[in-house]
Design an enzyme around this catalytic site. Structure first.
Site, PDB file in Angstrom:
ATOM      1  N   LYS A  66       6.495 -34.658 -40.943  1.00 23.18           N
ATOM      2  CA  LYS A  66       5.575 -34.928 -40.004  1.00 23.18           C
ATOM      3  C   LYS A  66       6.152 -34.322 -38.527  1.00 23.18           C
ATOM      4  O   LYS A  66       5.242 -33.625 -37.683  1.00 23.18           O
ATOM      5  CB  LYS A  66       5.375 -36.271 -39.787  1.00 23.18           C
ATOM      6  CG  LYS A  66       4.972 -36.814 -38.419  1.00 23.18           C
ATOM      7  CD  LYS A  66       3.492 -36.809 -38.342  1.00 23.18           C
ATOM      8  CE  LYS A  66       2.962 -36.915 -36.845  1.00 23.18           C
ATOM      9  NZ  LYS A  66       1.885 -37.886 -36.312  1.00 23.18           N
TER      10      LYS A  66
ATOM     11  N   LYS B 192       7.219 -36.886 -27.306  1.00 22.91           N
ATOM     12  CA  LYS B 192       8.251 -37.646 -27.915  1.00 22.91           C
ATOM     13  C   LYS B 192       8.559 -37.299 -29.400  1.00 22.91           C
ATOM     14  O   LYS B 192       9.612 -37.052 -29.797  1.00 22.91           O
ATOM     15  CB  LYS B 192       7.608 -39.313 -28.074  1.00 22.91           C
ATOM     16  CG  LYS B 192       8.471 -40.040 -28.907  1.00 22.91           C
ATOM     17  CD  LYS B 192       7.626 -40.510 -30.416  1.00 22.91           C
ATOM     18  CE  LYS B 192       6.140 -40.452 -30.686  1.00 22.91           C
ATOM     19  NZ  LYS B 192       5.547 -40.891 -31.827  1.00 22.91           N
TER      20      LYS B 192
HETATM   21  P1  NA7 Z   1      -0.820 -45.778 -28.619  1.00 26.70           P
HETATM   22  O1  NA7 Z   1      -2.434 -45.650 -28.617  1.00 26.70           O
HETATM   23  O2  NA7 Z   1      -0.115 -45.400 -27.533  1.00 26.70           O
HETATM   24  O3  NA7 Z   1      -0.614 -47.049 -29.339  1.00 26.70           O
HETATM   25  C1  NA7 Z   1       0.696 -47.352 -29.307  1.00 26.70           C
HETATM   26  C2  NA7 Z   1       0.822 -48.956 -29.898  1.00 26.70           C
HETATM   27  O4  NA7 Z   1       2.320 -49.182 -29.836  1.00 26.70           O
HETATM   28  C3  NA7 Z   1      -0.126 -50.197 -29.198  1.00 26.70           C
HETATM   29  O5  NA7 Z   1      -0.226 -51.012 -30.110  1.00 26.70           O
HETATM   30  C4  NA7 Z   1       1.265 -50.413 -28.330  1.00 26.70           C
HETATM   31  O6  NA7 Z   1       0.916 -51.985 -27.784  1.00 26.70           O
HETATM   32  C5  NA7 Z   1       2.362 -50.431 -29.132  1.00 26.70           C
HETATM   33  N1  NA7 Z   1       3.655 -50.587 -28.655  1.00 26.70           N
HETATM   34  C6  NA7 Z   1       4.164 -49.710 -27.614  1.00 26.70           C
HETATM   35  N2  NA7 Z   1       5.331 -50.194 -27.169  1.00 26.70           N
HETATM   36  C7  NA7 Z   1       5.507 -51.270 -27.660  1.00 26.70           C
HETATM   37  C8  NA7 Z   1       6.540 -52.492 -27.709  1.00 26.70           C
HETATM   38  N3  NA7 Z   1       7.838 -52.292 -27.228  1.00 26.70           N
HETATM   39  N4  NA7 Z   1       6.393 -53.410 -28.392  1.00 26.70           N
HETATM   40  C9  NA7 Z   1       5.448 -53.807 -29.359  1.00 26.70           C
HETATM   41  N5  NA7 Z   1       4.462 -52.907 -29.624  1.00 26.70           N
HETATM   42  C10 NA7 Z   1       4.758 -51.592 -28.679  1.00 26.70           C
HETATM   43  O7  NA7 Z   1      -0.338 -44.763 -29.865  1.00 26.70           O
HETATM   44  P2  NA7 Z   1      -1.342 -44.152 -31.219  1.00 26.70           P
HETATM   45  O8  NA7 Z   1      -1.989 -45.151 -31.690  1.00 26.70           O
HETATM   46  O9  NA7 Z   1      -2.132 -43.082 -30.862  1.00 26.70           O
HETATM   47  O10 NA7 Z   1      -0.101 -43.897 -32.154  1.00 26.70           O
HETATM   48  C11 NA7 Z   1       0.629 -44.701 -32.769  1.00 26.70           C
HETATM   49  C12 NA7 Z   1       1.698 -43.791 -33.690  1.00 26.70           C
HETATM   50  O11 NA7 Z   1       1.236 -42.905 -34.507  1.00 26.70           O
HETATM   51  C13 NA7 Z   1       2.611 -43.109 -32.696  1.00 26.70           C
HETATM   52  O12 NA7 Z   1       3.858 -42.931 -33.337  1.00 26.70           O
HETATM   53  C14 NA7 Z   1       1.970 -41.524 -32.846  1.00 26.70           C
HETATM   54  O13 NA7 Z   1       3.128 -40.604 -32.658  1.00 26.70           O
HETATM   55  C15 NA7 Z   1       1.336 -41.444 -34.209  1.00 26.70           C
HETATM   56  P3  NA7 Z   1      -0.081 -52.199 -26.372  1.00 26.70           P
HETATM   57  O14 NA7 Z   1      -1.539 -52.303 -26.669  1.00 26.70           O
HETATM   58  O15 NA7 Z   1       0.424 -50.913 -25.465  1.00 26.70           O
HETATM   59  O16 NA7 Z   1       0.436 -53.574 -25.906  1.00 26.70           O
END
Ligand code: NA7
Length: 297
Positions: free
Chosen positions: A181, A249
């Site tokens: 990936k 990232k």
């Molecule tokens: P998004 O739309 O930026 O969503 C990221 C998710 O991760 C979202 O549910 C966030 O929760 C969650 N998040 C981010 N930081 C935290 C922490 N510290 N603790 C818990 N949850 C967190 O990303 P995508 O859906 O486009 O992508 C997801 C993955 O797939 C990523 O690795 C890509 O590179 C590929 P929030 O809603 O902000 O509270």
């Protein structure tokens, strides 16, 4: 590769751009879904459609036969899995022996190995299973999964993957999915970065960007990603499908891995500088094709 699924108890953590539509497809296929998201309000639509909302990641994992995570990056995943000190709220603590845990976030192969060890201690089977296909692929159930881990475990999860994906590849032991990936996203970042550079040149020379796109689409330089992204780049429409912050990232994760393996990736390193600059300047969340803005200063 759509496979009809027997209803299962599934936990899903992370309801961002990707996780929400993946969860909705699992619900529509008749699975019993428990979700958790740091920002609980993002679960509203899913709860209205029948999902249960857990109070902690641990609670989302506790009843699950299958747990899926889809969060932004390695620190987010570590927080979700190991939880907060003294709170006993991490998903790993909730997972039952015999369950299967699938992580679809894009993270480092090193973190994959740490998670695999923690799962093995708990008799939990674990697959690294990042995806490609963007939010559109997630909505349409058209994702492609890149899987690392045990093949027999993959066989067991295929009916669930079939709800979210058109295709999956078993690529080797834990970590193999993430390695492929990261390499693939490196190519996408470089392709889109190269297109942005070429468009900047053509436009500065007084020609129209569309001319370059048309010729390219009739040539060997044609590619799916450029067919989709380049018209949006010319228009300056950078609504996030795959956010630039996440591509940035992934370039960092790819360079870290290259460093560990002793492989020089000079073009990737240069591309990361450009993505870094645009990320630093951006006031809003942008698609990674906004790398084009580097040349619009
Ligand atoms: P998004 O739309 O930026 O969503 C990221 C998710 O991760 C979202 O549910 C966030 O929760 C969650 N998040 C981010 N930081 C935290 C922490 N510290 N603790 C818990 N949850 C967190 O990303 P995508 O859906 O486009 O992508 C997801 C993955 O797939 C990523 O690795 C890509 O590179 C590929 P929030 O809603 O902000 O509270």
């Amino acid at each position: 590769m759509s496979i009809s699924a027997t209803p299962r108890r599934i936990g899903l953590i992370g309801l961002g751009l990707m996780g929400r539509p993946m969860a909705m497809n699992l619900l529509k296929a008749g699975h019993a879904l428990t979700v958790w998201n740091r920002t609980a309000s993002r679960a509203q639509e899913l709860v209205a459609a029948g999902a249960k909302l857990a109070k902690t990641p641990r609670e989302a994992a506790a009843e699950a036969e299958f747990l899926l995570t889809m969060v932004s990056d390695p620190p987010a995943l570590e927080e979700v899995l190991w939880g907060h000190e003294g709170k006993n709220d991490g998903a790993l603590g909730g997972l039952r022996a015999g369950s299967i845990y699938i992580d679809s976030s894009t993270i480092s192969p090193a973190l994959v190995r740490k998670i695999a060890a923690a799962c093995a201690e708990r008799q939990v089977r674990f697959l690294d299973a990042p995806v490609t296909g963007g939010d559109w692929g997630a909505r349409e159930g058209n994702l492609v999964f890149m899987i690392g881990g045990d093949e027999a475990t993959l066989k067991e999860v295929e009916p669930i993957l079939g709800v979210m994906a058109k295709k999956w590849f078993h690529l080797g032991p834990n970590g193999a999915g993430q390695t492929i990936k990261l390499a693939m996203n490196g190519i996408l970042a470089l392709q889109v970065g190269a297109m942005a550079e070429a468009l900047a040149l053509v436009i500065r020379a007084g020609l129209r960007g569309e001319q370059l796109i048309e010729v390219m689409q009739a040539s060997m330089a044609r590619s799916g990603v450029l067919d989709v992204k380049s018209p949006l780049m010319v228009k300056g429409d950078f609504k996030p499908s795959f956010p630039l912050r996440l591509m940035h990232k992934d370039l960092g994760l790819m360079l870290d891995l290259a460093n560990q393996l002793g492989v020089a990736l000079p073009a990737t390193a240069a591309a990361r500088e450009v993505y870094s600059y645009v990320k630093g300047e951006a006031k809003e969340d942008l698609d990674y094709s906004a790398v084009m803005r580097f040349w619009k200063k």
